[in-house]
Design a protein around this motif. Structure first.
Motif, PDB file in Angstrom:
ATOM      1  N   SER A 169      53.202  54.087  28.163  1.00 14.27           N
ATOM      2  CA  SER A 169      52.671  53.728  29.475  1.00 14.27           C
ATOM      3  C   SER A 169      51.389  54.526  29.730  1.00 14.27           C
ATOM      4  CB  SER A 169      53.701  54.032  30.566  1.00 14.27           C
ATOM      5  OG  SER A 169      53.883  55.443  30.694  1.00 14.27           O
ATOM      6  N   GLY A 170      50.650  54.115  30.748  1.00 18.43           N
ATOM      7  CA  GLY A 170      49.431  54.841  31.078  1.00 18.43           C
ATOM      8  C   GLY A 170      49.684  56.295  31.407  1.00 18.43           C
ATOM      9  N   SER A 171      50.736  56.561  32.180  1.00 16.62           N
ATOM     10  CA  SER A 171      51.034  57.950  32.555  1.00 16.62           C
ATOM     11  C   SER A 171      51.466  58.758  31.333  1.00 16.62           C
ATOM     12  CB  SER A 171      52.114  57.982  33.630  1.00 16.62           C
ATOM     13  OG  SER A 171      53.307  57.359  33.176  1.00 16.62           O
ATOM     14  N   GLU A 172      52.249  58.151  30.437  1.00 16.13           N
ATOM     15  CA  GLU A 172      52.670  58.862  29.228  1.00 16.13           C
ATOM     16  C   GLU A 172      51.489  59.218  28.337  1.00 16.13           C
ATOM     17  OE1 GLU A 172      57.133  56.922  28.497  1.00 16.13           O
ATOM     18  OE2 GLU A 172      55.343  55.890  27.748  1.00 16.13           O
ATOM     19  N   ALA A 173      50.468  58.375  28.326  1.00 17.73           N
ATOM     20  CA  ALA A 173      49.322  58.588  27.439  1.00 17.73           C
ATOM     21  C   ALA A 173      48.202  59.389  28.088  1.00 17.73           C
ATOM     22  CB  ALA A 173      48.779  57.237  26.975  1.00 17.73           C
ATOM     23  N   GLY A 174      48.380  59.777  29.339  1.00 16.74           N
ATOM     24  CA  GLY A 174      47.360  60.587  30.000  1.00 16.74           C
ATOM     25  C   GLY A 174      46.194  59.797  30.545  1.00 16.74           C
ATOM     26  N   VAL A 175      46.414  58.514  30.889  1.00 20.41           N
ATOM     27  CA  VAL A 175      45.343  57.719  31.504  1.00 20.41           C
ATOM     28  C   VAL A 175      45.134  58.219  32.936  1.00 20.41           C
ATOM     29  CG1 VAL A 175      44.629  55.414  32.240  1.00 20.41           C
ATOM     30  CG2 VAL A 175      45.862  55.723  30.075  1.00 20.41           C
ATOM     31  N   ARG A 176      43.905  58.597  33.244  1.00 25.67           N
ATOM     32  CA  ARG A 176      43.608  59.187  34.540  1.00 25.67           C
ATOM     33  C   ARG A 176      43.209  58.133  35.576  1.00 25.67           C
ATOM     34  NH1 ARG A 176      42.177  62.633  30.424  1.00 25.67           N
ATOM     35  NH2 ARG A 176      40.240  61.499  30.048  1.00 25.67           N
ATOM     36  N   SER A 177      42.560  57.074  35.140  1.00 23.16           N
ATOM     37  CA  SER A 177      42.204  56.001  36.063  1.00 23.16           C
ATOM     38  C   SER A 177      41.911  54.738  35.264  1.00 23.16           C
ATOM     39  CB  SER A 177      40.993  56.373  36.929  1.00 23.16           C
ATOM     40  OG  SER A 177      39.830  56.505  36.129  1.00 23.16           O
ATOM     41  N   ALA A 178      42.092  53.581  35.917  1.00 23.26           N
ATOM     42  CA  ALA A 178      41.797  52.284  35.308  1.00 23.26           C
ATOM     43  C   ALA A 178      41.190  51.400  36.386  1.00 23.26           C
ATOM     44  CB  ALA A 178      43.061  51.650  34.737  1.00 23.26           C
ATOM     45  N   THR A 179      39.938  50.988  36.197  1.00 18.13           N
ATOM     46  CA  THR A 179      39.273  50.130  37.167  1.00 18.13           C
ATOM     47  C   THR A 179      38.885  48.808  36.514  1.00 18.13           C
ATOM     48  OG1 THR A 179      37.054  50.987  36.697  1.00 18.13           O
ATOM     49  CG2 THR A 179      38.352  52.134  38.382  1.00 18.13           C
ATOM     50  N   CYS A 180      38.798  47.763  37.326  1.00 10.12           N
ATOM     51  CA  CYS A 180      38.369  46.441  36.869  1.00 10.12           C
ATOM     52  C   CYS A 180      37.323  45.921  37.838  1.00 10.12           C
ATOM     53  CB  CYS A 180      39.534  45.452  36.824  1.00 10.12           C
ATOM     54  SG  CYS A 180      40.866  45.866  35.687  1.00 10.12           S
ATOM     55  N   SER A 181      36.156  45.563  37.330  1.00  8.79           N
ATOM     56  CA  SER A 181      35.143  44.915  38.158  1.00  8.79           C
ATOM     57  C   SER A 181      34.946  43.490  37.656  1.00  8.79           C
ATOM     58  CB  SER A 181      33.820  45.688  38.116  1.00  8.79           C
ATOM     59  OG  SER A 181      33.337  45.791  36.792  1.00  8.79           O
ATOM     60  N   LEU A 182      34.627  42.584  38.575  1.00 11.54           N
ATOM     61  CA  LEU A 182      34.511  41.161  38.267  1.00 11.54           C
ATOM     62  C   LEU A 182      33.125  40.663  38.646  1.00 11.54           C
ATOM     63  CD1 LEU A 182      37.968  40.100  39.756  1.00 11.54           C
ATOM     64  CD2 LEU A 182      37.442  40.370  37.325  1.00 11.54           C
ATOM     65  N   ARG A 183      32.577  39.779  37.792  1.00 15.86           N
ATOM     66  CA  ARG A 183      31.255  39.204  38.055  1.00 15.86           C
ATOM     67  C   ARG A 183      31.301  37.719  37.743  1.00 15.86           C
ATOM     68  NH1 ARG A 183      26.748  37.932  35.169  1.00 15.86           N
ATOM     69  NH2 ARG A 183      27.705  38.619  33.218  1.00 15.86           N
ATOM     70  N   PRO A 184      30.838  36.842  38.660  1.00 12.09           N
ATOM     71  CA  PRO A 184      30.839  35.401  38.379  1.00 12.09           C
ATOM     72  C   PRO A 184      29.909  35.054  37.217  1.00 12.09           C
ATOM     73  CG  PRO A 184      30.542  35.829  40.726  1.00 12.09           C
ATOM     74  CD  PRO A 184      30.381  37.151  40.032  1.00 12.09           C
ATOM     75  N   THR A 185      30.341  34.099  36.408  1.00 12.92           N
ATOM     76  CA  THR A 185      29.515  33.558  35.331  1.00 12.92           C
ATOM     77  C   THR A 185      29.554  32.035  35.423  1.00 12.92           C
ATOM     78  OG1 THR A 185      31.318  33.395  33.716  1.00 12.92           O
ATOM     79  CG2 THR A 185      30.153  35.514  33.864  1.00 12.92           C
ATOM     80  N   ALA A 186      28.807  31.377  34.555  1.00 18.94           N
ATOM     81  CA  ALA A 186      28.758  29.912  34.577  1.00 18.94           C
ATOM     82  C   ALA A 186      30.113  29.296  34.240  1.00 18.94           C
ATOM     83  CB  ALA A 186      27.696  29.411  33.599  1.00 18.94           C
ATOM     84  N   THR A 193      36.483  46.509  32.380  1.00 22.33           N
ATOM     85  CA  THR A 193      37.454  47.561  32.646  1.00 22.33           C
ATOM     86  C   THR A 193      36.871  48.892  32.206  1.00 22.33           C
ATOM     87  OG1 THR A 193      38.578  47.460  30.485  1.00 22.33           O
ATOM     88  CG2 THR A 193      39.312  45.930  32.180  1.00 22.33           C
ATOM     89  N   ARG A 194      37.145  49.923  33.004  1.00 27.40           N
ATOM     90  CA  ARG A 194      36.734  51.285  32.667  1.00 27.40           C
ATOM     91  C   ARG A 194      37.984  52.160  32.723  1.00 27.40           C
ATOM     92  NH1 ARG A 194      31.302  52.253  32.748  1.00 27.40           N
ATOM     93  NH2 ARG A 194      31.600  54.447  33.265  1.00 27.40           N
ATOM     94  N   ARG A 264      49.469  49.003  33.524  1.00 31.18           N
ATOM     95  CA  ARG A 264      49.798  47.931  34.458  1.00 31.18           C
ATOM     96  C   ARG A 264      48.939  48.047  35.709  1.00 31.18           C
ATOM     97  NH1 ARG A 264      54.641  45.281  33.280  1.00 31.18           N
ATOM     98  NH2 ARG A 264      54.995  45.486  31.032  1.00 31.18           N
ATOM     99  N   GLY A 265      48.106  47.067  35.941  1.00 29.81           N
ATOM    100  CA  GLY A 265      47.283  47.030  37.130  1.00 29.81           C
ATOM    101  C   GLY A 265      46.025  47.868  37.008  1.00 29.81           C
ATOM    102  N   CYS A 266      45.032  47.537  37.819  1.00 28.89           N
ATOM    103  CA  CYS A 266      43.783  48.302  37.869  1.00 28.89           C
ATOM    104  C   CYS A 266      43.231  48.220  39.291  1.00 28.89           C
ATOM    105  CB  CYS A 266      42.779  47.777  36.848  1.00 28.89           C
ATOM    106  SG  CYS A 266      42.450  46.000  36.978  1.00 28.89           S
ATOM    107  N   THR A 267      42.380  49.145  39.625  1.00 30.04           N
ATOM    108  CA  THR A 267      41.768  49.187  40.951  1.00 30.04           C
ATOM    109  C   THR A 267      40.356  48.631  40.879  1.00 30.04           C
ATOM    110  OG1 THR A 267      40.994  51.444  40.577  1.00 30.04           O
ATOM    111  CG2 THR A 267      43.161  51.171  41.614  1.00 30.04           C
TER     112      THR A 267
END
Length: 269
Positions: A169-186, A193-194, A264-267
């Protein structure tokens, strides 16, 4: 629904017997139910074991653009309320310029079964639609069935090993943050994701699963800078219509040389 090139062979007795997927090229895969053990809460940990002929592979739940996603139908089972699947961490294969994600030789796929009536026998019947690949890739269909009525609470070694091989899991692996940004395309949306996280290995592949019906994510291009792993790719609606994205439903999997990590999930980014 995939058009099946393979015929199905169903074998069903009081104990688990294997299904055999047959095509004109022989029998590339067999499957059987491992009955497993009963947990203190009345649920059962079992597994489906796939055995692949030499040189053949099968696919993970997100198989890559060239793969066939597996599907499971449990509706013919008796005394079954729900099924949870625990996927062992898959491997990434590169052949002929095509990238797929899956397993070779053998796959023990753990399943947790919730009965409708605890303490009563359960008839598990599963229709499995999936793909296998060697020099060619073909869809397969199997049906496996078993009467699960034992009360043994001792873990089965093969299933326990497959559970231990799951992604961290993210917590088990030491993931500190997960973000997702979205941009419209054609053609839909671009997702970026960062992930602020330690390295999962020298090579890191990011896989996005939207977690919503009708949405599809393409292959991601990944880069790392220090402690940040960035990945970009396309999100599309299979119907070609508009999309509403629920970031909490997104699953981000990082497949590295050293370990696999499932977030699981991103901000919003």
């Amino acid at each position: 629904m995939i058009k099946h090139l393979a015929s199905a062979l169903a074998l069903c007795l009081a104990t688990a017997l294997p299904g055999l997927a047959q095509t004109g090229i022989g029998t590339p895969v067999t499957a059987e139910i491992l009955p497993g053990w009963v947990k203190a809460d009345g649920s059962r940990v079992a597994a489906i074991r796939f055995k692949l002929a030499p040189g053949w592979k099968t696919y993970w739940r997100a198989p890559g653009d060239a793969g066939i996603p597996p599907q499971f139908d449990w509706s013919q089972s008796d005394n079954l309320r729900g099924v949870g699947i625990t996927w062992p961490a898959p491997k990434v294969f590169h052949e002929g310029g095509v990238r797929t994600i899956g397993y070779k030789d053998e796959l023990v796929l753990p399943i947790t079964l919730a009965p409708r009536n605890a303490g009563k026998p359960m008839r598990l019947t599963a229709t499995l639609d999936f793909g296998v690949c060697s020099d060619i890739c073909v869809p397969q269909q199997l049906e496996v069935s078993a009467m699960l009525d034992g009360t043994d609470s001792r873990p089965t070694p093969a299933i326990a090993a497959a559970l231990a091989a799951r992604a961290y899991s993210g917590s088990e692996a030491g993931v500190r943050s997960a973000t997702c940004s979205l941009r419209p395309t054609a053609n839909g949306l671009e997702i970026e994701t960062r992930l602020d996280m330690p390295r999962a290995g020298k090579s890191e592949l990011v896989v996005i699963e939207p977690g919503q019906p009708g949405l599809w994510a393409g292959e991601m291009d990944s880069t790392r800078s220090g402690g940040t792993l960035t990945a970009r790719g396309a999100l599309s609606a299979m119907s070609g219509g508009t999309m509403a994205i629920d970031r909490s439903a997104i699953t981000i999997t990082v497949l590295g040389d050293n370990q696999a990590i499932e977030i699981r999930g991103c901000t919003p980014g």
